[in-house]
Design an enzyme around this catalytic site. Structure first.
Site, PDB file in Angstrom:
ATOM      1  N   ILE A  93       0.836  -1.198   0.000  1.00 22.05           N
ATOM      2  CA  ILE A  93       0.000   0.000   0.000  1.00 22.05           C
ATOM      3  C   ILE A  93       0.877   1.258   0.000  1.00 22.05           C
ATOM      4  O   ILE A  93       0.827   2.061  -0.913  1.00 22.05           O
ATOM      5  CB  ILE A  93      -0.965   0.001   1.201  1.00 22.05           C
ATOM      6  CG1 ILE A  93      -1.937  -1.196   1.096  1.00 22.05           C
ATOM      7  CG2 ILE A  93      -1.744   1.312   1.243  1.00 22.05           C
ATOM      8  CD1 ILE A  93      -2.894  -1.323   2.261  1.00 22.05           C
ATOM      9  N   ASP A 215      -3.924  11.008  20.532  1.00 21.37           N
ATOM     10  CA  ASP A 215      -3.511  11.615  19.266  1.00 21.37           C
ATOM     11  C   ASP A 215      -4.707  11.715  18.326  1.00 21.37           C
ATOM     12  O   ASP A 215      -4.592  11.488  17.127  1.00 21.37           O
ATOM     13  CB  ASP A 215      -2.390  10.806  18.618  1.00 21.37           C
ATOM     14  CG  ASP A 215      -1.683  11.592  17.508  1.00 21.37           C
ATOM     15  OD1 ASP A 215      -1.715  12.840  17.562  1.00 21.37           O
ATOM     16  OD2 ASP A 215      -1.123  10.970  16.601  1.00 21.37           O
TER      17      ASP A 215
END
Length: 949
Positions: A93, A215
Site C-alpha cells: 500500500i 492523538d
C-alpha cells in the site's frame, strides 16, 4: 541526537506533516529560522512520511530520533509471501513513519487485513516491542463500528536480516477526514452532525473501557463510502492509548506527545492525560469541519460566526471542549453529545447512527428488498445477508416460527460480555433483553416471538425466560442448571438438558417441561448420557445426542429419536454412517430438524465448520440420506435455526485456538498472559514437561490432529506423531524423549499409545484415554483406564498397574505431584463434580487417604498442582465466566486454603469458554501455567433455505 534537539524536530514536523507536500519546503524554511541543519533533518523526516499515509501513522513509532534513520527503499515483503503461516501478502500500500503497510489475506480470520510493519531500527529496542504489546492488548478491549479493529502483533524472522515485527488490523478503504476537508472545504451541517455522532460514539466507547487516544485528529478519522447509506467514520491509531489511571504521564512514557494543534495544554506540559485530552482534540476537529481550516499550533481557534452556517451551540461546545483547564471541559463525551445536538436532532441522529451500523454490517431495508427480488438461482442457502457488525461477537441465533424475529447472543452493547438481543427482520430495531454481567447465550425464541428462553451463567447457571414485549422487566429463572432450551413448535413445552458440558463425562439428562405447569419429564431415562435435545417441526419427535450403555464418551455417542408422547427411543446409527463419509458433527449442540431434513454443523474438507444436511425422517430412524454441504464458504458456520417459511439464520465464526502462558502462580497478584503459539491451525491440549523445557500439544482440526513438540528454550517446533488420525492428550517426559497420547482409532474407539519419539509407538490399551502425567520422570505414566479407574503403564513394555478405582464416581481430569505423592482429580457423579486429593504410598502406589476440596459456587474443573504440590490452580464458572482460581494446599494437614482469583477471563473474545472440552487442557511447571484460549468473532447471517420438507 539529543532529546531537546529531537523535540524541536518533532514539533516542526508535526506542525507541517499534514500540509500539502508542495508547501513543505517553504514552511520548513520559515519554521527553522535559518538553522540549515535543523531544516535538513525535518525535510528528511517529512520525506519518509507521505501525506496519504497519515491515517496509518501510529504514534507508538515516534521515539527519540529513531525515525530519522532512512528506511530501505525496497519493500520488506513481496506479493505472494506468507507471513506467520497465515498472512498472504496481496499488495503493497505505502510507507509510513513507522514502516510499511500491506494488504494481506488472513487465512485464520478468512478475511483481508492490513499489516503495518515496524522499522527494524525501531523494533530493535525491546522497550518499544513491549510497548506495542501493551497497546495491542488495550486496543483489543474496544470493539465498536467507529473504531478501527486491531488484531495482533506478530514477528517474522526472514532467512537473512533482523526480525520484522508487524501489526494486523482491520483493512480500511477510504480517505481521511483531513483529506476530505482539504479537498472540499467546510462540511455541510448535516454531514458534520453525522460524523460528530460517530466520532463521539467511538471515543465514548474507548473511554468507557479506560482508554485514551492521545492523538485524536482529523487525520486519524477514516471516511468509508457505504453505497446507499451514510458514510462510516472510523477512528484509527490508538497507538498512543494508555490506561486512564492516576500517575501515568506523558513525560514518563516512551511515546512522543501527539500532534501540535490538537494537543491539550496539559498534554503539552507532560502532565497526566485523561479523556479530557481527547475531548480537547475533538473540539479542534469540530472547528476544522466548520471552518475548513487547518488548526494552528498555537491553539487559537478563532471563528467568524457571521460566515458559519452552524448554530451558536456549536461555538459554545468548541469553546468548552478546548478550555485550558480539564475541569472546565465537559464531564464526558456523552455530555458533549447532549450539548452539541438539540433533542430533536439527537433523536434523528440516533436513528441515522443505527441505520449506519446496520448498513455497515450489510443490512438495510433497501438491501434486503434488493436481495428478495433476485430470481432463484442454483443454491441451497440463498440471498444470505449479514445482520450484525463484523466488529461484534454475535452467535446462536433463533428464528421465530414466521421468520419475522430473530434472537441471538451478542457483545454488541458491552464488548466481551454476551447478552441476549431480539431483532425484527428485515430491518427493525434491535432490542436488548438482558443486562447482567454474566454470560447469557443459546436463546430460543417462542414461535410467536413474545418470549425468549436462554442459558445464563448468573447465580450458578440455569435457564431464564425473558419477555420481548416488556424488555425492561428482569428475566425470571425457569430451570436451575438447565442448558440449551428449545421451545416446542406450538410454544407449550420446552426441551432442555442438565449435566456437565464436558462430553467426556456421562452426566447428561434430557427433560421436557410443560410451560402451563407440571414437573419436568425425563426423556430417555434409561440412557447413560442424553443431551442437546431438539424438536422436529412436527412437534411429535425429539432428536437427542446420547449414549445408552456405559461407555467411554464421546466414542459411544449417537443420535436417537424419541417420541414426545410415548417416550420410546430408537437409534439412528447416524454417527457410524457419517464417520465413514467424513461428515461427523463438529458441534454436538448445533443442529435443527425440520420435516425430513436435519441441518447440522460439520467439519468440511478445509477443516472448518460448515453447515451440512442429511435426510432423517422422524418415522424411520434408519433412513439416513446422503449428506451434503449447504454453503460453499470457507468460513465457519454453525448454530442453524430454520423458520416455518424456510428462512434460515446461522452463526459465521472467524477465530483461532492457540496456546497461552501465564506466569506468577506463586505470587498473590493476578497472572500475566502471553501467547505461545501463532499457527493458523487449532493448537490444543498443552502439556509442559517437568523442568519446563518442552511443551507438547495437538495441532489440527477434527479427525486429523498431529502431535507437536516445542522446545521452549529455542522456540523450535517439530511434528512428532502424524498418522492422519486424531491424537489427543499428549504428554512428554522431562528430557523430551518419551511420548504418550490418546488416539481415535478408525473404528471410532479410543486407544492409548506410548513410545520413544522418532520410533514406532506401542498401543498400550483400548477403550482407555487421557494420559496426564509421568511417574519417576519417565519410568511410567498415568492414564484413565476406564470411566472409574486410573492406572499406570510402562512405555517400554506396555505393562500396566492399577492405581485407583471407584464404584460410584467417575474419575478423570487428574494431575500428579511427584514431590508429595498426591493425585488431584475430579470425581464426577450425576449430582455433582468434586475435586479430590488422593495420597498414594510412595512404594506400592496404593491409595492411603483422600480429602475433598470444600464445595464452592459454580463447577470447579481442571485442577493442576503447582509449587511442588503446595497449591492447585483450576477453572471455575463461579462468577458466570470460566476463570482461573487457586488454593493453597497444606500437605501436612491435608487441608485446602481459601480460593483466590488467579485470573479473571471475562472477555469472550479470548476465553476458556470458547474452547471445546475435548481440546482444552491446563498444565503447570514451577511458576508457569500453559492453557488454551479461544479467540473468536462472529456474525449472524440470514438467508433462505431451498427445498425444505
Amino acid at each position: 541526537m539529543s532529546p531537546d534537539r529531537w523535540s524541536r524536530v518533532k514539533e516542526i514536523f508535526d506542525s507541517i506533516a499534514d500540509e500539502p507536500a508542495s508547501r513543505h519546503m517553504a514552511l520548513v524554511h520559515a519554521a527553522c529560522d535559518g538553522d540549515l541543519a535543523l531544516e535538513a533533518e525535518v525535510l528528511r523526516l517529512l520525506g519518509a512520511v507521505p501525506a496519504l499515509s497519515d491515517f496509518l501513522e501510529a504514534g507508538a513509532s515516534n521515539l527519540f530520533g529513531e525515525l530519522l534513520e532512512q528506511p530501505s527503499s525496497s519493500p520488506a515483503f513481496v506479493v505472494g509471501a506468507v507471513l506467520a503461516r497465515r498472512f498472504e501478502i496481496r499488495s503493497y500500500i505505502n510507507r509510513g513513519g513507522m514502516g510499511e503497510v500491506y494488504e494481506a489475506w488472513d487465512s485464520q480470520l478468512n478475511q483481508a487485513v492490513a499489516l503495518k510493519t515496524i522499522l527494524p531500527h525501531i523494533s530493535a529496542n525491546p522497550a518499544v516491542i513491549e510497548r506495542f504489546k501493551q497497546e495491542v492488548r488495550l486496543a483489543r478491549e474496544v470493539s465498536h463500528p467507529n473504531i478501527c479493529r486491531v488484531h495482533e502483533l506478530f514477528c517474522e524472522e526472514p532467512a537473512e536480516g533482523p526480525p520484522i515485527w508487524f501489526l494486523s488490523m482491520e483493512l480500511l478503504r477510504g480517505t481521511t477526514l483531513l483529506a476530505h476537508i482539504r479537498e472540499h472545504g467546510p462540511l455541510l451541517r448535516t454531514a458534520a452532525e453525522h460524523l460528530a455522532v460517530a466520532m463521539l460514539s467511538g471515543l465514548q466507547a474507548a473511554h468507557t473501557r479506560g482508554l485514551v487516544h492521545r492523538d485524536f485528529k482529523s487525520g486519524n478519522v477514516m471516511l468509508l463510502d457505504m453505497p446507499g447509506s451514510p458514510v462510516r467514520a472510523v477512528i484509527t491509531d490508538f497507538g498512543l492509548a494508555i490506561m486512564n489511571s492516576p500517575g501515568v504521564t506523558n513525560g514518563s512514557d516512551l511515546i512522543a506527545r501527539g500532534t501540535p494543534g490538537y494537543m491539550s495544554p496539559e498534554q503539552k506540559r507532560g502532565e497526566v492525560v485523561g479523556p479530557a485530552a481527547d475531548q480537547y482534540a475533538f473540539g479542534v476537529v469540530l472547528w476544522e469541519m466548520m471552518t475548513g481550516q487547518t488548526p494552528p499550533a498555537t491553539g487559537n481557534l478563532s471563528i467568524d460566526s457571521r460566515n458559519i452556517a452552524y448554530p451558536k451551540t456549536w461555538l459554545r461546545v468548541i469553546q468548552r471542549c478546548t478550555a485550558p483547564a480539564p475541569d472546565d471541559r465537559f464531564p464526558d463525551m456523552a455530555a458533549v453529545r447532549s450539548s452539541l445536538l438539540p433533542a430533536p436532532v439527537r433523536t434523528r441522529m440516533i436513528w441515522v447512527e443505527a441505520a449506519a451500523i446496520l448498513l455497515a454490517a450489510g443490512l438495510g431495508l433497501l438491501l434486503w428488498k434488493r436481495h428478495a427480488r433476485v430470481p432463484p438461482v442454483a443454491c441451497v442457502i440463498c440471498n444470505t445477508v449479514q445482520i450484525t457488525p463484523d466488529v461484534d461477537k454475535s452467535e446462536t441465533p433463533s428464528l421465530s416460527q414466521d421468520g419475522r424475529f430473530v434472537a441471538y447472543s451478542s457483545d454488541r452493547a458491552e464488548p466481551g460480555n454476551l447478552d441476549i438481543f431480539v431483532q425484527k427482520l428485515p430491518s427493525g430495531p434491535v432490542i436488548r433483553l438482558t443486562r447482567d454481567g454474566a454470560r447469557d447465550t443459546v436463546p430460543s425464541i417462542s414461535p410467536d416471538g413474545s418470549q425468549v428462553a436462554f442459558r445464563s451463567e448468573r447465580d450458578g447457571g440455569g435457564i431464564y425466560l425473558a419477555s420481548t414485549q416488556a424488555p425492561e422487566q428482569s428475566p425470571r429463572l425457569l430451570i436451575r442448571g438447565g442448558r440449551d432450551p428449545k421451545f416446542s413448535p406450538d410454544g407449550k413445552s420446552l426441551l432442555y438438558w442438565t449435566g456437565d458440558p464436558d462430553s467426556s463425562t456421562p452426566s447428561g439428562r434430557a427433560f421436557l417441561l410443560p410451560l402451563a405447569g407440571g414437573a419436568p419429564q425425563l426423556v430417555a431415562a434409561q440412557f447413560q448420557d442424553a443431551r442437546y435435545p431438539v424438536w422436529n417441526s412436527n412437534g411429535r419427535a425429539i432428536l437427542l445426542t446420547g449414549c445408552l450403555a456405559p461407555g467411554l464418551l464421546p466414542d459411544c455417542l449417537d443420535w436417537w429419536i424419541a417420541s414426545a408422547s410415548t417416550g420410546t427411543v430408537a437409534p439412528t446409527h447416524a454417527f457410524f454412517s457419517l464417520r465413514a463419509k467424513n461428515f461427523l458433527p463438529g458441534r454436538l449442540n448445533s443442529l435443527e430438524w425440520r420435516g425430513n431434513q436435519l441441518v447440522y454443523s460439520s467439519m468440511n474438507t478445509s477443516g472448518r465448520l460448515n453447515l451440512a444436511e442429511i435426510s432423517l425422517p422422524p418415522s424411520d430412524p434408519h433412513a439416513i440420506g446422503q449428506p451434503r454441504w449447504l454453503l460453499p464458504s470457507d468460513s465457519g458456520e454453525l448454530d442453524p435455526s430454520i423458520s416455518g417459511g424456510g428462512s434460515i439464520a446461522f452463526t459465521r465464526i472467524t477465530g483461532a485456538l492457540h496456546i497461552w502462558k501465564m506466569d506468577g502462580l506463586l505470587e498473590k497478584k493476578q497472572l500475566s498472559l502471553e501467547k505461545v503459539t501463532e499457527d493458523p491451525e487449532v493448537d490444543g491440549q498443552p502439556f509442559v514437561a517437568e523442568g519446563g523445557r518442552y511443551l507438547v500439544f495437538t495441532r489440527g482440526r477434527s479427525a486429523q490432529r498431529v502431535v507437536v513438540l516445542r522446545d521452549l528454550q529455542s522456540g523450535q517446533e517439530r511434528v512428532v506423531w502424524n498418522q492422519g488420525l486424531s491424537a489427543q492428550s499428549p504428554i512428554v517426559d522431562r528430557d523430551g524423549v518419551w511420548l504418550a497420547f490418546q488416539q481415535a482409532e478408525p473404528t471410532g474407539r479410543s486407544a492409548v499409545y506410548a513410545g520413544r519419539i522418532g520410533t514406532s509407538m506401542k498401543r498400550i490399551c483400548e477403550d482407555c484415554s487421557a494420559p496426564f502425567g509421568w511417574f519417576a520422570h519417565d519410568h511410567m505414566f498415568f492414564f484413565r483406564s476406564g470411566l472409574k479407574a486410573l492406572s499406570l503403564a510402562d512405555p517400554r513394555t506396555g505393562q500396566q498397574q492399577p492405581v485407583l478405582s471407584e464404584t460410584e464416581a467417575m474419575l478423570g481430569d487428574a494431575s500428579w505431584s511427584a514431590a508429595t505423592s498426591n493425585l488431584v482429580l475430579v470425581a464426577s457423579s450425576p449430582a455433582r463434580k468434586r475435586i479430590e486429593v488422593v495420597h498414594l504410598n510412595s512404594i506400592d502406589l496404593h491409595p492411603q487417604r483422600s480429602v475433598f476440596m470444600p464445595e464452592e459456587p459454580g463447577t470447579p474443573l481442571h485442577p493442576r498442582w503447582y509449587g511442588n504440590g503446595t497449591g492447585i490452580v483450576y477453572t471455575s464458572n463461579r462468577d458466570g465466566f470460566m476463570c482461573l482460581y487457586r488454593r493453597r494446599f497444606d500437605v501436612a494437614k491435608q487441608r485446602f486454603g481459601e480460593p483466590i482469583v488467579a485470573a479473571h477471563i471475562h472477555n469472550q473474545r479470548a476465553s476458556i469458554d470458547e474452547v471445546l472440552p475435548r481440546v482444552l487442557n491446563l498444565s503447570t511447571d514451577g511458576d508457569s501455567l500453559f492453557l488454551n484460549l479461544g479467540e473468536q468473532s462472529s456474525t449472524i447471517q440470514v438467508g433462505t433455505l431451498a427445498q425444505v420438507h
